[in-house]
Design an enzyme around this catalytic site. Structure first.
Site, mmCIF file in Angstrom:
data_model
loop_
_atom_site.group_PDB
_atom_site.id
_atom_site.type_symbol
_atom_site.label_atom_id
_atom_site.label_comp_id
_atom_site.label_asym_id
_atom_site.label_seq_id
_atom_site.Cartn_x
_atom_site.Cartn_y
_atom_site.Cartn_z
ATOM 1 N N GLU A 51 0.821 -1.272 -0.114
ATOM 2 C CA GLU A 51 -0.070 -0.019 -0.053
ATOM 3 C C GLU A 51 0.791 1.172 -0.173
ATOM 4 O O GLU A 51 2.068 1.254 0.056
ATOM 5 C CB GLU A 51 -0.958 -0.046 1.212
ATOM 6 C CG GLU A 51 -2.271 -0.357 0.886
ATOM 7 C CD GLU A 51 -3.043 0.622 0.206
ATOM 8 O OE1 GLU A 51 -2.508 1.659 0.046
ATOM 9 O OE2 GLU A 51 -4.274 0.260 0.013
ATOM 10 N N ARG B 91 -8.102 1.961 12.759
ATOM 11 C CA ARG B 91 -6.584 2.256 12.393
ATOM 12 C C ARG B 91 -6.498 2.993 11.083
ATOM 13 O O ARG B 91 -7.644 3.118 10.498
ATOM 14 C CB ARG B 91 -5.861 0.922 12.269
ATOM 15 C CG ARG B 91 -6.473 0.172 10.957
ATOM 16 C CD ARG B 91 -5.329 -0.744 10.580
ATOM 17 N NE ARG B 91 -5.865 -1.692 9.592
ATOM 18 C CZ ARG B 91 -5.868 -1.355 8.093
ATOM 19 N NH1 ARG B 91 -5.277 -0.039 7.892
ATOM 20 N NH2 ARG B 91 -6.049 -2.131 7.139
ATOM 21 N N ASN C 133 -5.678 3.970 7.600
ATOM 22 C CA ASN C 133 -5.708 3.405 6.629
ATOM 23 C C ASN C 133 -5.045 3.842 5.410
ATOM 24 O O ASN C 133 -4.567 3.198 4.174
ATOM 25 C CB ASN C 133 -7.226 2.822 6.033
ATOM 26 C CG ASN C 133 -7.245 1.710 5.011
ATOM 27 O OD1 ASN C 133 -6.606 0.778 4.967
ATOM 28 N ND2 ASN C 133 -7.873 2.138 4.022
ATOM 29 N N ASN D 299 -10.256 6.044 2.133
ATOM 30 C CA ASN D 299 -8.952 5.496 1.061
ATOM 31 C C ASN D 299 -8.702 6.460 0.410
ATOM 32 O O ASN D 299 -8.189 7.596 0.579
ATOM 33 C CB ASN D 299 -9.774 4.224 0.437
ATOM 34 C CG ASN D 299 -8.808 2.935 0.781
ATOM 35 O OD1 ASN D 299 -7.600 2.959 0.861
ATOM 36 N ND2 ASN D 299 -9.501 1.929 0.936
ATOM 37 N N ASP E 118 -10.390 1.709 -4.176
ATOM 38 C CA ASP E 118 -9.145 1.700 -2.990
ATOM 39 C C ASP E 118 -8.327 3.225 -3.250
ATOM 40 O O ASP E 118 -8.951 4.171 -3.082
ATOM 41 C CB ASP E 118 -8.200 0.732 -2.971
ATOM 42 C CG ASP E 118 -7.697 0.172 -1.933
ATOM 43 O OD1 ASP E 118 -7.114 1.217 -1.111
ATOM 44 O OD2 ASP E 118 -7.593 -0.892 -1.310
HETATM 45 CA CA CA Z 1 -5.834 1.834 0.518
#
Ligand code: CA
Length: 309
Positions: free
Chosen positions: A16, A109, A111, A162, A214
């Site tokens: 990520e 949390r 992200n 996101n 995402d």
């Molecule tokens: Ca992400």
């Protein structure tokens, strides 16, 4: 466009947060569930990584600190930290927590996050997974880290905070809450960092695209590139018309995020996850979790922005 998609890194559990350092020609990214920071030198192909916290912790974003090649802002669980790392050693020189977004009562949390064109860090949180595998809804929020290290909550009741991107004229902020299955836009005030006037610019369900949107980036033509988790693809979307312009296939289903890099900013780096894949899925998708480099896209991106501290 006939792009070439090439695997460039070893698999991560949950790759990520790609960030491109143009001066050093290095891609940085994180492995969220292994709480580690990774580098890939696009010239020498060298790869290095450093673990920033023990098992059970998460590291979900990395951005360079402006003016310092060896300093990074990362998230560790719900904290924002400055990490000093030479990019090679197996241990960081230091980790200093500079802000906390949320307490741990809700088991949220951090992200995803990114730096706005003025150098401010933005970071969003998500709720925990239930035993049924679904995520707890509306526990996430999006925050802005101010110059004095105070934190402002900008959006609440998010599912999974996101992708973030800012328009080329800095007047629009694009945002993805994965569990809303859409890309939203807001008017952006670059001098205050405030947002207003939420609109939906692309709805995945209305376009019959059954994936989890995402991470996101923007190219030099102002078009958005959206990673599709459980979609094995990246979409190029025109935020002005709401039209899908292009679908880029990636040989791993869980595509997590994207960033432009390379000498001419015309290479797209794509992170993916293998997470809880068992043998059957790993046999089917052996490259799951690897980072990919896509060339010959015929499009240039915008530079990664370092954080001003
Ligand atoms: Ca992400």
């Amino acid at each position: 466009m006939s792009p070439n998609v090439e695997q460039i890194t070893k698999p991560a559990g949950l790759g990520e947060g790609p960030f491109w350092n143009a001066q050093k020609q290095i891609l940085y990214y994180v492995d969220i569930i292994n709480a580690s920071l990774h580098s890939y030198n696009n010239v020498t192909k060298e790869q290095h990584s450093v673990k920033l916290a023990g098992d059970g912790n998460t590291v979900s974003l990395v951005v360079q600190v402006e003016g310092h090649h060896d300093k990074f802002v990362v998230s560790i669980n719900n904290d924002i930290a400055v990490v000093t790392w030479d990019g090679v050693s197996s241990k960081p020189s230091s980790i200093e927590i500079i802000a906390n977004l949320e307490g741990n009562e809700e088991k949220t949390r951090i992200n995803d996050g990114k730096v706005d064109p003025a150098g401010r860090l933005w970071a969003g949180t998500m709720g925990p997974k239930k035993e049924t595998g679904e995520f707890v809804m509306e526990k996430g929020s999006l925050y802005r880290l101010n110059k004095d290290k105070t934190v402002t909550k900008v959006i609440g009741k998010l599912g999974i905070a996101n992708g973030l991107a800012w328009s080329l004229d800095n007047k629009t902020f694009y945002y993805i809450d994965t569990l809303k299955f859409r890309v939203d836009s807001y008017d952006y005030n670059i001098s205050t960092g405030n947002i207003a006037n939420e609109k939906t610019i692309f709805c995945f369900k209305k376009n019959n695209i059954d994936v989890f949107p995402d991470g996101m980036t923007i190219d030099e033509e102002g078009k958005l590139w959206v990673a599709c988790f459980e979609g094995g693809q990246v979409l190029r979307i025109d935020p002005d018309t709401g039209k899908l312009l292009y679908t880029l296939k990636i040989p791993a289903p869980q595509v997590t995020s994207v960033v432009f890099g390379g000498h001419n900013l015309d290479e797209l780096f794509v992170t993916t996850a293998r997470d809880d894949y068992k043998k059957e899925l790993l046999d089917k998708y052996p490259l799951a979790g690897c980072t990919f480099k896509v060339t010959n896209l015929g499009v240039k991106g915008t530079p990664s922005v370092p954080v001003k501290l």
